[in-house]
Design an enzyme around this catalytic site. Structure first.
Site, PDB file in Angstrom:
ATOM      1  N   GLU B  80     -12.684 -74.269   4.392  1.00 35.34           N
ATOM      2  CA  GLU B  80     -12.353 -74.901   5.679  1.00 35.34           C
ATOM      3  C   GLU B  80     -11.202 -74.176   6.350  1.00 35.34           C
ATOM      4  O   GLU B  80     -10.759 -74.578   7.415  1.00 35.34           O
ATOM      5  CB  GLU B  80     -11.920 -76.357   5.465  1.00 35.34           C
ATOM      6  CG  GLU B  80     -13.017 -77.276   5.055  1.00 35.34           C
ATOM      7  CD  GLU B  80     -12.543 -78.716   4.980  1.00 35.34           C
ATOM      8  OE1 GLU B  80     -11.758 -79.145   5.855  1.00 35.34           O
ATOM      9  OE2 GLU B  80     -12.941 -79.404   4.042  1.00 35.34           O
ATOM     10  N   CYS B 112     -15.775 -79.840   2.237  1.00 36.84           N
ATOM     11  CA  CYS B 112     -15.346 -79.511   0.865  1.00 36.84           C
ATOM     12  C   CYS B 112     -16.467 -79.007  -0.040  1.00 36.84           C
ATOM     13  O   CYS B 112     -16.212 -78.706  -1.199  1.00 36.84           O
ATOM     14  CB  CYS B 112     -14.675 -80.716   0.223  1.00 36.84           C
ATOM     15  SG  CYS B 112     -13.200 -81.256   1.104  1.00 36.84           S
ATOM     16  N   HIS B 234     -16.405 -83.774  -7.049  1.00 33.62           N
ATOM     17  CA  HIS B 234     -15.374 -83.458  -6.054  1.00 33.62           C
ATOM     18  C   HIS B 234     -14.216 -84.436  -6.212  1.00 33.62           C
ATOM     19  O   HIS B 234     -14.414 -85.627  -6.468  1.00 33.62           O
ATOM     20  CB  HIS B 234     -15.952 -83.543  -4.644  1.00 33.62           C
ATOM     21  CG  HIS B 234     -14.911 -83.313  -3.587  1.00 33.62           C
ATOM     22  ND1 HIS B 234     -14.145 -82.173  -3.553  1.00 33.62           N
ATOM     23  CD2 HIS B 234     -14.471 -84.098  -2.558  1.00 33.62           C
ATOM     24  CE1 HIS B 234     -13.305 -82.243  -2.537  1.00 33.62           C
ATOM     25  NE2 HIS B 234     -13.478 -83.394  -1.920  1.00 33.62           N
TER      26      HIS B 234
END
Lengths: 130, 350
Positions: B80, B112, B234
């Site tokens: 990002e 992400c 994550h």
């Protein structure tokens, strides 16, 4: 002044620590040069090792334009494991921790930016071993 | 069978503690620490960005793989926070590892999960025989607006995975992706910091999509949570992945090795890839690993890996993930942190 052409021209030695080894006498040059001290103009690419130790150092407190935000910062000559010596910044190092014999590794870091919208120059810096 | 032939991590040395951020904004540090299960986060140095982090992670992956960079036919970097809006990150990585000029290269974004996207593409190309080796990298110097909850977690780090067919250290047994168009977190063009939907980022985004990814891959592989030695999801904070694990039937023991967020923070595209690299540092032949990323917007990529007898031969060939995370960190005060992160507005030099 950093320009796209300078960034591109410096890529082999700044990005890959690519030195030149004289095909005639075996002497290593970093950064590369056109003629060896023996007179030969034939060289082979030679990748320098990435570990070494500081053999001399200084702390820059009055930095040149473009580096003011980094001051005080450390510079030194690093002797790599094959005996080659390179002059470079020693990053992630507080000045009081700088000493001769400090074991360092070479990491890829940002060196300079041509302003907020210009090209970014990357290269090598030494960092103390963790 | 195609899989990982080399892996590598990189985490910057600087850290800032939750208390240091909380005291500036008048926030209650203990409640943040408890609520987010987060004690401190990594901070990139002033000379570090996604290119430098990706390069170091890639170098470590190449050390473990022991193959020539010239054999790497594709490089994908997911992030990002690519340093350039227009000009790829992956080309610099390719130059450093010697993969130029015969190489396909692209930068990826999907919040992400951009890193696991790269792993998916690299794996697919290798499996199809299109290239001999391909690399997927997840790396970020995450942005979080001053005073926002994200400022406590947005961190820096990355991991690289070289995929190939020979001397595989972790075979890809199965892959599955799950997605929907869900606006839980975004950053518009020219904006410095992302925005998010607050509580909407939980059930409707993270939990729905990680559950979708994990349940989908388990169904595809005809497996159950107890079939795995390790699992990594994550990790935007410590609370989300642990709650998800409990809901899906995974134990704390399965999660602990890959859970780096309490002292690392959320490395966005690097988060689940770094968790995977920490697991690979410790795993043994035969161990099975379930990984599931999550990217806002929203989607998840799930993988099942089986470690091979080649893994112990490469684990010690490069610095381990925990070495980067736990060894000699430098702690910053908030002032130095905002200087490093360029959050201070200055006059432009002539």
């Amino acid at each position: 002044m950093i320009t796209p052409a300078i960034v591109r021209r410096n890529t082999p030695h700044r990005y890959r620590m690519e030195a030149q080894k004289c095909a005639a006498c075996g002497k290593v040059f970093f950064p590369p040069r056109l003629v060896c001290t023996c007179g030969s103009r034939k060289f082979k690419a030679y990748a320098l090792p990435s570990e070494g130790k500081v053999i001399t150092h200084t702390v820059i407190r009055t930095a040149p334009r473009g580096f003011g935000d980094e001051a005080p910062y450390c510079m030194g000559i690093v002797e790599l494991k094959d005996g080659s010596r390179v002059l470079c910044q020693i990053a992630d190092c507080e000045p009081h921790r700088l000493k001769v014999g400090l074991q360092v590794t070479i990491e890829f870091r940002k060196i300079q930016e041509a302003g907020e919208s210009g090209v970014i120059a990357y290269g090598y810096k030494a960092v103390p071993e963790r | 069978m195609a899989g990982i032939v080399g892996y590598g991590a990189y985490i910057p040395r600087y850290r800032i503690k939750v208390e240091e951020i909380a005291k500036v904004w008048g926030a209650d540090a203990p409640s943040f620490k408890k609520g987010l299960m987060l004690r401190e986060k990594s901070v990139p140095g002033p000379d570090q960005d996604v290119i430098t982090i990706s390069v170091e992670a890639a170098r470590n992956a190449m050390k473990r793989a022991g193959v020539s960079g010239a054999k790497v036919g594709a490089i994908y970097v997911g992030s990002e926070s690519h340093p350039y809006a227009v000009k790829p990150t992956g080309t610099a990585v390719a130059e450093v590892i010697g993969a130029v000029n015969d190489c396909h290269c692209a930068d990826l974004s999907f919040a992400c999960k951009a890193g696991s996207e790269g792993m998916f593409l690299a794996y697919g190309l290798v499996k199809s025989g299109e290239v001999e080796y391909a690399m997927g990298i997840g790396s970020d110097t995450s942005q979080g607006a001053p005073g926002d909850a994200l400022e406590y977690s947005a961190a820096a780090g990355g991991a690289a995975f070289l995929m190939g067919l020979k001397n595989v250290v972790a075979e890809v047994e199965c892959q599955y992706s799950f997605m929907s168009d869900t606006p839980d977190f975004w950053r518009r063009e020219y904006m410095h910091y992302p925005r998010h939907g607050g509580r909407f980022t939980g059930d409707m985004a993270y939990f729905k999509h990680v559950r979708g990814g994990v349940e989908g891959i388990l169904k595809k592989a005809k497996g159950k949570p107890r079939d795995f030695k390790y699992a990594v999801f994550h990790q935007p904070n410590g609370k989300f992945p642990m709650k998800m694990a409990k809901d899906l039937g995974f134990s704390d023991e399965q999660m602990k090795t890959g859970l780096l967020v309490p002292t690392l923070g959320n490395t966005y595209s690097g988060a689940s890839p770094l968790g995977l690299s920490a697991i690979l540092d410790e795993a043994k032949p035969g161990d099975r690993i379930l990984m599931c990323s999550f990217g806002s917007g929203a989607g998840s990529d799930a993988f099942i890996f089986t470690c091979t007898r080649e893994l112990p031969k490469v684990q010690g060939k490069a610095k381990k993930t925990r070495d980067y995370l736990d060894t000699n960190p430098f702690y910053l005060d908030y002032g130095t942190y905002v200087k490093f992160r360029r959050k201070i507005r200055k006059n432009v030099e002539d």
